[in-house]
Design a protein around this motif. Structure first.
Motif, mmCIF file in Angstrom:
data_model
loop_
_atom_site.group_PDB
_atom_site.id
_atom_site.type_symbol
_atom_site.label_atom_id
_atom_site.label_comp_id
_atom_site.label_asym_id
_atom_site.label_seq_id
_atom_site.Cartn_x
_atom_site.Cartn_y
_atom_site.Cartn_z
ATOM 1 N N THR A 76 0.843 -1.233 0.063
ATOM 2 C CA THR A 76 -0.026 -0.040 -0.104
ATOM 3 C C THR A 76 0.961 1.424 0.042
ATOM 4 O O THR A 76 0.724 2.117 -0.524
ATOM 5 C CB THR A 76 -0.945 -0.129 1.125
ATOM 6 N N GLU A 77 2.029 1.082 0.742
ATOM 7 C CA GLU A 77 2.957 2.359 0.841
ATOM 8 C C GLU A 77 3.572 2.680 -0.817
ATOM 9 O O GLU A 77 3.676 3.742 -1.191
ATOM 10 C CB GLU A 77 3.972 2.284 1.628
ATOM 11 N N VAL A 78 3.535 1.551 -1.403
ATOM 12 C CA VAL A 78 4.202 1.755 -2.924
ATOM 13 C C VAL A 78 3.054 2.285 -3.505
ATOM 14 O O VAL A 78 3.467 3.317 -4.435
ATOM 15 C CB VAL A 78 4.666 0.188 -3.272
ATOM 16 N N MET A 79 1.850 1.916 -3.504
ATOM 17 C CA MET A 79 1.009 2.569 -4.312
ATOM 18 C C MET A 79 0.791 3.998 -4.053
ATOM 19 O O MET A 79 0.672 4.794 -4.752
ATOM 20 C CB MET A 79 -0.616 2.014 -3.993
ATOM 21 N N PHE A 80 0.993 4.356 -2.564
ATOM 22 C CA PHE A 80 0.862 5.905 -1.974
ATOM 23 C C PHE A 80 1.838 6.397 -2.570
ATOM 24 O O PHE A 80 1.610 7.740 -3.263
ATOM 25 C CB PHE A 80 1.032 5.473 -0.491
ATOM 26 N N ALA A 123 1.628 10.540 5.520
ATOM 27 C CA ALA A 123 1.873 9.073 5.122
ATOM 28 C C ALA A 123 2.889 8.548 6.455
ATOM 29 O O ALA A 123 2.579 7.359 6.761
ATOM 30 C CB ALA A 123 2.530 8.941 3.896
ATOM 31 N N ALA A 124 3.819 9.412 6.799
ATOM 32 C CA ALA A 124 4.716 8.924 7.775
ATOM 33 C C ALA A 124 3.951 8.547 8.801
ATOM 34 O O ALA A 124 4.127 7.385 9.472
ATOM 35 C CB ALA A 124 5.633 9.982 8.148
ATOM 36 N N VAL A 125 3.059 9.376 9.586
ATOM 37 C CA VAL A 125 2.198 9.141 10.553
ATOM 38 C C VAL A 125 1.529 7.814 10.383
ATOM 39 O O VAL A 125 1.293 7.038 11.335
ATOM 40 C CB VAL A 125 1.229 10.145 10.884
ATOM 41 N N GLU A 126 0.815 7.853 9.198
ATOM 42 C CA GLU A 126 0.026 6.528 8.990
ATOM 43 C C GLU A 126 0.676 5.174 8.903
ATOM 44 O O GLU A 126 0.041 4.423 9.454
ATOM 45 C CB GLU A 126 -0.786 6.845 7.517
ATOM 46 N N ALA A 127 1.755 5.354 8.381
ATOM 47 C CA ALA A 127 2.896 4.255 8.327
ATOM 48 C C ALA A 127 2.865 3.816 9.824
ATOM 49 O O ALA A 127 2.885 2.617 10.096
ATOM 50 C CB ALA A 127 3.959 4.404 7.975
ATOM 51 N N GLY A 128 3.236 4.705 10.764
ATOM 52 C CA GLY A 128 3.261 4.253 12.044
ATOM 53 C C GLY A 128 2.301 3.493 12.715
ATOM 54 O O GLY A 128 2.406 2.509 13.372
ATOM 55 N N LEU A 129 1.063 4.235 12.295
ATOM 56 C CA LEU A 129 -0.306 3.629 13.093
ATOM 57 C C LEU A 129 -0.335 2.255 12.527
ATOM 58 O O LEU A 129 -0.721 1.082 13.074
ATOM 59 C CB LEU A 129 -1.275 4.433 12.479
ATOM 60 N N GLY A 130 -0.281 2.065 11.135
ATOM 61 C CA GLY A 130 -0.354 0.995 10.503
ATOM 62 C C GLY A 130 0.364 -0.143 10.910
ATOM 63 O O GLY A 130 0.234 -1.247 11.403
#
Lengths: 650, 100, 590
Positions: free
Chosen positions: B35-39, B69-76
């Motif tokens: 998903t991060e790659v898509m992002f 995205a950084a925040v979201e990655a941490g949460l994810g």
């Protein structure tokens, strides 16, 4: 002058109403044992006002009477049906104050006052304490007086309907006074509902009048213009209105509620179910003479129903044992006479009979109540006898009432009944003959009751040691009413305004629609008087012979003729017939409707909702597999589709 | 301004790789990375659009999204850790509570 | 004019909503304070409503003699230039307004709502013990939404409020209801929603039609507007063909008929009523059902006059079936609350019958009937709740002779029964009489009015409903009040409920004070309703009848005899029955 009369009328209404409301409030405060004073005061004030009203009306010179009587006395605007620009305006609260009104008011209020005074003694237990609901009783009685006066004073059909329904309500409340007795509660409901059936027709009649005339005021409807507007519709209007009268006055075929109404306290039976409320139908037909007389069919129907009911009820009364029920059937029968009088164009005589009947029938009922009081509530004439020794005043006054009812010569009932029979013989000899036969039966059943209850060896129901005369609260009204029962016939022979025919003439026959028996007032038809007097004496003697001299006859007849006796004793099975033909099918229809709701409509709903439900189920089973990637795949395909559509479109 | 096109192409390729990865792999962490790659592919596209239109809005927005995205990655990742603690596996197949 | 005078309607609508939010912010630990505040908030709304009435009457008495809207407030709500070039050669814009105003049709219903809700809130003081805060907050939300419906003058705003009433009541039934509350709440919600979705389609179509035909006077732009006044003009200017009107009418009908409820869409009602808590039933019967009839009166009739005239006989037939069917079904109920619920089906039938007579008398009667039914049926539900609080049963078989134990209760039950069965002198009579009068004289052209679609033979079976009405209501009174005393085992009239509070045998002061204002209103409306008539009738004329007139003249006068005979358009069953019953009516017509 007009202002004066209107004000008096307002006071006639307000006095009992205030009495009723105040009793209701004081009832909460615990002064219940004195509640009767308010009712007595209210009704007495109304009676005084009614007498003043009568005097005011008498003061109008003869030449101006017709015009003055047709006036409408508007109090305030009630509500309206039409657009403000439509022009017809409001239905007012208005009064019609004329000679008929004054006669009715005097009758109603005088009997009411006496009955209320009587109730003070009657509605107490052995210790002189007021019965349970004592103050409620007087509040309802005062409310009834208000309603009845409103009915009588009404100047348009709406107000008439208001009074009509309100008296019905009071009747309902008072019949159900002993509401813990299931039979009383059932009787109250029955009375209200049977009346409603009649009112169904009555209401439609009023709607029809409005439709044709565009107005409901007597002043307009009974005027030439109103009668012209009703042209062609008189028969149907009159018959619909008569439906209401049939219900209220307990005529065939809606008579079934009145005997059951005897479940109420006896003063109620005397006042409402004998003297006043049940005569509202007679009053209404007399009031609407302008409509009824325009339709010979309607007049014939009124006469036939009246005559038939008179005979029918009298035959039932022959076999009953409950004193109050005998009197109830006798009331139905006498009301039949009144309608017969109306139907044969003798409205003044009908009102005259209404007037005399109010006194003697109230007297009889109150006498029965006195007996009931002495017998600890027992009213079955098989269970007691020979009471004349213990209850001297009651027996004497009962005799007077009985003689008046039987039409014994020179008593009040004799004069009024005779006039009706005379008019009937002139107009419809068959009905006249039936009326004569009824007179004979009337004398017989009246004295059957009197001989069984008051004469012969003394028999008392178990639990009663002595037959005590009632207290003065009760006996004084009895004595006063018996004066009325003897002397009320005098109004047919008095002169001037006190002669009922002369007094009512301008109202019930303003256009000369009623013709026929009016000239009979002096009683010139001696033959008829002799015949009818003789019939009543024959009936009396026959009753004496059967029930005193040869009591065996009374026992043997039912055994020899079981069929007819049962038919009469069971009141021609009318109640059972109605139950089987109307009540049960309706009830079944109701269950059917409810079943429809539960099964048919809800099944249909289920079927309709089955479509989305099954689609949802299929989707759930196929698509909703729970794997994230499945959903993601669906989403990706969806996005690609959209992109493709957009790109292909542009 | 044709030189924006290669960037867009690259963004589309990144998005496609991410999508295919997300749909085919079963490991939660790998899926998350996809998903991060898509992002990033989308992000690259934003910037390329900014380039194409000749303004800085795309880049500004891109920077903003990066932070989110950084925040979201941490949460994810935190969520993935929690999921692992629950089931002791990272297999996406083991989470099927959405099944109707 | 001060702030209050200019924004009184917004205050009325949003004060309860704000109070609901405030209530949610209160700590749940103090139910007494919550109850008190909720009650005070609703009372304040009532005061505002009375203030609005004063303003309204004041304006009505004004020198110019006023027939239209009063206390109007409007501002743009959703207003944008439309993004796509929908206007063809012109600019186009979306113009959804927040537009509220009052006229004589809304005013009585507004007052009814403002009166009933405080009473409903007060009635719940004893019976609601769980989630007190949420309960009262929802009631207040519902309150605001209902008031909004009656004030809205923009169709979209109307629809928003109309739908918004669903949610609080759904939750009230679903959370605080009886044993089958989930099913009842679902059925209530889905049933009404299914109907109003179609209504929404009609709303959108009407807006679209307005878009096609209405130009902004300032810049000539096409306007996508939902303002009622503009939508009324569509039919008047002939933009809606009869067939389009018919479709729109049926779409609106779907929502309103279910809400009313008209036979055969009524089956949700007994269930919802029975399962709802007392206050919910009272408000449901008292106000929410009126939203349907109000919708017919406010939208269907003036907006789609031709279709209304065409469908009137059919609706009248359904209404008559509902009157008789509801009455008969009520009669066989054993559950008191269900009996009262079915009586609503019967009563609302009268309401629609009067409305579709399209006569002044019928319309006024219908409007009055809405108020009357709100008062008397609302009170009856409160009374049923009082029994339930004491005995925890509503089965007639388990109760009897309560007049002995509860004389005050008996007084009120008989009083409202009489009001409900149309005793003259109380409110019910006037409504009933005018409704029947309207149906009866619908065909007449007296006073220069165009002939209406109904006639004598619609009034006759409906009048039978009055007889049946007396039957089931007196049946109820007899079963509950009269006869020997019968109470559920173990209660002895001092039933301690699950929470240990005890109620006295007869009504408490609070309960009496709940019923007294309703009784006073019933009496007032029965004895001296003149002020109400002065308020109601001018707008009924100008807002509804005047707009119906061309359609009625064209549809009915043209192709039917103006005589009061049986009409040719009567549904067959009614006509044949009528003719059999009284052949003379056909021959005697002039």
């Amino acid at each position: 002058m007009t202002g004066d009369v209107t004000q008096l009328a307002v006071w006639i209404l307000l006095a009992p109403l205030m009495g009723s409301i105040l009793i209701g409030m004081i009832g909460l405060r615990g002064l219940r044992d004195r509640a009767h004073w308010l009712a007595i005061l209210g009704v007495a004030a109304a009676l005084v006002a009614a007498v003043m009203l009568f005097n005011d009306l008498r003061a109008i010179p003869n030449a101006e009477r017709a015009a003055a009587f047709e006036k409408s006395h508007v109090v305030y605007d009630w509500f309206r049906a039409d657009a403000p620009t439509g022009g017809r305006g409001w239905f007012p609260v208005e009064f019609r104050i004329d000679s008929l009104t004054s006669v009715m008011l005097l009758t109603v209020l005088s009997v009411s006052l006496l009955v209320i005074v009587y109730s003070v003694g009657y509605m107490r237990d052995h210790h002189g304490q007021g019965e349970r609901g004592y103050e409620r009783f007087f509040a309802f009685l005062a409310l009834f007086v208000f309603s009845m006066c409103a009915l009588v004073l009404a100047g348009n059909f709406l107000l008439l309907y208001l009074g009509w329904e309100l008296v019905g309500l009071c009747s309902y409340l008072l019949i159900g006074f002993y509401y813990q007795k299931p039979s009383a509660a059932a009787a109250a409901k029955k009375a209200f509902l049977v009346n409603r059936v009649g009112d169904f027709g009555f209401g439609l009649g009023i709607l029809l009048i409005y439709w044709r005339c565009g107005d409901l005021s007597y002043t307009y409807v009974f005027s030439d213009a109103g009668r012209a507007a009703l042209d062609g519709y008189e028969t149907i209007v009159a018959l619909l209105l008569f439906c209401g009268a049939v219900g209220k006055s307990a005529q065939l075929p809606l008579h079934v509620w009145l005997p059951d109404a005897m479940e109420g306290p006896t003063p109620v039976s005397a006042l409402i179910h004998a003297a006043t409320m049940v005569t509202a139908g007679v009053y209404m037909v007399a009031r609407c003479g302008a409509i009824f007389t325009a339709s010979p069919t309607a007049m014939a129907v009124v006469a036939i129903i009246g005559g038939a009911t008179a005979l029918f009820a009298a035959t039932i009364a022959l076999t009953q044992f409950d004193m109050k029920r005998i009197l109830a059937y006798s009331t139905i029968s006498q009301l039949g006479y009144m309608f017969l009088g109306l139907g044969v164009h003798a409205p003044a005589s009908a009102i005259f009979h209404l007037f005399t009947h109010a006194y003697f029938k109230a007297l009889l009922f109150l006498g029965a109540g006195s007996v009931m009081h002495a017998m600890a509530g027992e009213i079955d004439i098989r269970r007691f006898g020979g009471l004349a020794r213990g209850l001297k005043i009651t027996a004497a006054t009962f005799w007077i009432g009985g003689l008046a009812l039987a039409g014994f010569p020179l008593f009040s009932g004799f004069w009024s009944k005779d006039e009706i029979i005379h008019a009937a013989l002139n107009h419809a000899p068959i009905l006249g003959g039936l009326a004569l036969l009824t007179a004979l039966l009337t004398a017989f059943y009246t004295f059957r009751m009197i001989f069984l209850a008051f004469h012969g060896p003394q028999r008392l129901p178990p639990g009663v040691e002595h037959a005590h005369e009632s207290v003065a609260w009760m006996t004084v009204p009895l004595l006063l009413l018996s004066i009325g029962a003897i002397g009320a016939g005098g109004v047919a022979m008095a002169s001037g305004d006190f002669n009922i025919h002369a007094w009512l003439g301008p109202v019930v026959a303003p256009h000369g629609e009623w013709s026929g028996a009016e000239s009979h007032a002096g009683g010139e038809d001696l033959t008829l008087m002799i015949v009818s007097g003789a019939l009543s004496i024959v009936g009396t003697i026959a009753a004496w012979y059967v029930y005193r001299r040869r009591p065996a006859i009374a026992t043997v007849v039912p055994i020899l003729l079981p069929g007819p006796h049962q038919l009469l004793y069971q009141k021609y099975y009318v109640d059972e017939l109605y139950d089987a033909l109307i009540v049960s099918p309706l009830r079944r229809l109701g269950r059917f409707c409810f079943g429809m709701d539960r099964y048919v409509i809800n099944t249909l709903l289920w079927l309709i909702t089955a479509v989305p439900r099954s689609i949802g189920f299929m989707l759930k089973e196929t698509m909703q597999v729970g794997a994230i990637q499945g959903y993601a795949m669906g989403m990706a395909v969806g996005v690609l589709l959209i992109v493709w559509v957009v790109l292909a479109g542009s | 301004m044709p030189y924006a096109v290669p960037f867009m192409m690259l963004g589309a390729v990144l998005f496609g790789i991410g999508l295919v990865g997300f749909l085919t792999r079963r490991n939660l962490i790998i899926m998350f990375l996809c998903t991060e790659v898509m992002f990033q592919g989308v992000l690259l596209n934003l910037i390329a659009m900014g380039l194409r239109h000749g303004n800085l809005q795309g880049q500004g927005f891109g920077l903003f999204v990066l932070v989110v995205a950084a925040v979201e990655a941490g949460l994810g990742l935190a969520i993935v850790v929690l999921l692992y603690r629950r089931r002791g596996t990272l297999d996406a197949e083991s989470w099927r509570t959405m099944r109707g | 004019m001060g702030f209050l005078a200019q924004h009184i309607l917004s205050v009325i609508i949003f004060f309860p909503i704000a109070a609901a939010i405030g209530l949610l912010l209160m700590p749940a630990s103090d139910p007494r304070a919550i109850r008190r505040n909720a009650f005070l908030a609703s009372l304040a709304t009532l005061v505002f409503a009375i203030v609005a009435t004063v303003y309204y009457v004041d304006q009505q008495r004004g020198p110019q003699g006023f027939h239209g809207l009063a206390l109007a407030e409007r501002c743009q709500w959703i207003s944008d230039p439309l993004p796509y070039n929908l206007g063809g050669d012109r600019p186009a814009k979306l113009q959804v307004q927040y537009y509220v105003a009052l006229d004589g049709i809304s005013l009585p219903l507004l007052l009814l709502t403002a009166l009933l809700t405080p009473l409903a809130i007060w009635s719940s003081f004893e019976s609601i013990r769980e989630r007190v805060r949420e309960y009262y907050a929802l009631l207040l939300l519902l309150h605001g939404a209902m008031l909004g419906v009656f004030c809205a003058r923009d169709l979209l705003l109307f629809y928003v409020f109309f739908e918004f009433t669903l949610i609080p009541l759904y939750l009230i039934i679903g959370i605080w209801g009886g044993s089958q509350r989930r099913r009842a709440a679902d059925m209530f919600f889905l049933y009404t929603l299914a109907g109003s979705v179609l209504t929404f389609a009609a709303v959108l179509y009407l807006g679209w039609q307005a878009f096609a035909n209405v130009r902004d006077p300032a810049d000539g732009a096409r306007v996508l507007t939902f303002e009622l006044e503009r939508l009324y003009q569509l039919a008047a200017e002939g933009h809606l063909t009869p067939s389009v009107q018919s479709i729109l009418f049926l779409a609106l009908f779907a929502g309103f008929a279910i809400k009313v409820p008209l036979f055969p869409f009524h089956t949700w009602l007994p269930l919802a009523h029975t399962e709802a808590p007392t206050a919910g039933s009272a408000i449901l019967a008292g106000v929410l059902l009126k939203l349907g009839t109000y919708g017919f009166l406010r939208l269907s009739l003036p907006m789609l006059p031709v279709a209304s005239v065409t469908f009137a006989p059919w609706i009248a037939v359904l209404a008559i079936i509902g009157i008789l069917y509801g009455a008969l079904a009520a009669w066989v109920q054993t559950d008191i609350k269900k009996l009262v619920a079915y009586s609503s089906v019967s009563h609302l039938g009268f309401c629609l019958l009067g409305m579709f007579s399209l006569k002044m008398s019928g319309l006024t009667g219908s409007l009055l009937y809405m108020v009357n039914h709100g008062l008397s049926t609302g009170a009856l539900f409160l009374l049923v709740g009082m029994i339930y609080d004491r005995y925890h049963t509503r089965e007639m078989a388990e109760l009897g002779g309560l007049a002995r134990r509860m004389p005050v209760f008996a007084f009120f039950l008989i009083f409202f029964t009489l009001s409900s069965i149309g005793l003259p002198g109380l409110n019910g009579f006037i409504g009933e009489f005018l409704v029947l009068l309207g149906a009866f004289t619908s065909h007449s052209t007296a006073g220069g009015t165009p002939p209406g679609p109904l006639g004598v033979w619609y009034a006759v079976p409906a009048a039978l409903g009055i007889v049946l009405g007396a039957i089931y209501m007196l049946h109820l009174c007899r079963a509950v009040l009269f006869g020997p005393l019968r109470e559920p085992r173990g209660s002895q009239g001092h039933a301690a409920d699950a929470h240990g509070t005890t109620l006295p045998a007869d009504l408490t002061l609070r309960e009496t004070a709940l019923l007294a204002p309703l009784a006073a209103c019933c009496l007032w409306l029965g004895v001296a309703p003149k002020p109400l008539f002065n308020v109601m009738q001018p707008p009924v004329q100008s807002q509804v009848l005047a707009r119906m007139r061309p359609a009625m003249t064209a549809t009915l006068a043209g192709n039917r005899p103006a005589s009061p005979r049986v009409t040719d358009a009567d549904p067959k069953s009614i006509r044949t029955r009528a003719v059999q019953a009284n052949p003379s009516a056909r021959t005697e017509g002039r």
